[in-house]
Design a protein around this motif. Structure first.
Motif: not given
Length: 214
Positions: A144-148, A35-37, A29-31, A136-137
Motif C-alpha cells: 500500500f503506497g502512502l502518497y500524502d 511504502v511511504v513515498m 516496504r515495512d512489516y 501498489v505492486d
C-alpha cells in the motif's frame, strides 16, 4: 489515526536534551506492507509551518496524557535520496528527518531522555492520517503506497516494525531531578517487533554512536 516507527544514530553537536531522528524512510516496504513515498509529508509540513505551531513530541503516542507531551520538534524536513544527513544504510531511500527538543525540566521527559541515552528505549514513531494512498505492486509484493500523510506527532516508543529506520542523534543532558548525565554508547540492534495492529504500524529504530560508521 495510525502510527508508524523507524532506525537512529547518536551524534555530537546537539544542544542538551535534543535528538535527531529519521522517523520515516521512503521507498521501502515495512512489516505492515506500507511504502511511504517521497513527498508524502510535504503538504503537512507546510501546514505546520504556516500555523507557526511546533509538532509535538509525545511519549509512546499517549496523546491524551499531558505529562506524556515531552517536547517539540524544532526542525523537520524531507531528505531526498543522496542527502548526506541520511545514515549510509538508507541514503539511497530518503526519509523524514526531525530535530526535537525534550523538556528536561519535566520529570517524564527527563526519564525518557535517560532511557534513550541508556538504550533502554531505542525506537521512534509518528502518528498520522492517510490523505492519499493506493495499492501498489512493490518488488513483486502487494503493498500500500502512502502518497500524502497528515503528521500529528512524533516520539519515542517501545516497539516498532521497519528495520530500515534510525535515531539520528541524541545529546546528553543533566536531569534536573536526579542529576544523572547520560553518555551516548554504541547499541546493539533492536529486536524485530511483532505486528501490533492495523492501526498501530511501527518501524524499528536502532541507536548507535556516530563515531562508528552507520
Amino acid at each position: 489515526m495510525q502510527t508508524k516507527a523507524f532506525p537512529a544514530y547518536v551524534k555530537d553537536g546537539l544542544e542538551a536534551g535534543q535528538f535527531e531522528a529519521i522517523v520515516s524512510v521512503f521507498n521501502t516496504r515495512d512489516y505492515g506492507g506500507d511504502v511511504v513515498m517521497p513527498g508524502a509529508f510535504s503538504r503537512s509540513l507546510s501546514e505546520w509551518k504556516a500555523k507557526g505551531d511546533p509538532i509535538p513530541v509525545i511519549w509512546s503516542h499517549q496523546i491524551g496524557d499531558p505529562e506524556s507531551h515531552i517536547g517539540v520538534v524544532v526542525e523537520a524536513a524531507e531528505l531526498q535520496a543522496g542527502d548526506d544527513r541520511l545514515p549510509v544504510k538508507i541514503r539511497g531511500n530518503g526519509g523524514l528527518w526531525v530535530r526535537a527538543q525534550l523538556d528536561l525540566e519535566e520529570p517524564r521527559a527527563a526519564k525518557v531522555h535517560k532511557l534513550l541515552k541508556d538504550r533502554r528505549v531505542t525506537q521512534f514513531s509518528f502518528t498520522y492520517d492517510v490523505a492519499k494512498g493506493a495499492p501498489v505492486d512493490w518488488e513483486g509484493r502487494k503493498s500500500f503506497g502512502l502518497y500524502d500523510l497528515t503528521l500529528h506527532e512524533v516520539g519515542p516508543t517501545l516497539l516498532g516494525m521497519n528495520p530500515e529506520t534510525a535515531l539520528v542523534g541524541a545529546k546528553a543532558g543533566t536531569c534536573p531531578t536526579c542529576g544523572h548525565t547520560a553518555d551516548s554508547a554504541k547499541a546493539s540492534p533492536a529486536p524485530v517487533a511483532s505486528r501490533l495492529s492495523p492501526a498501530s504500524i511501527e518501524a524499528m529504530l536502532r541507536v548507535e554512536a556516530l563515531d562508528v560508521e552507520p
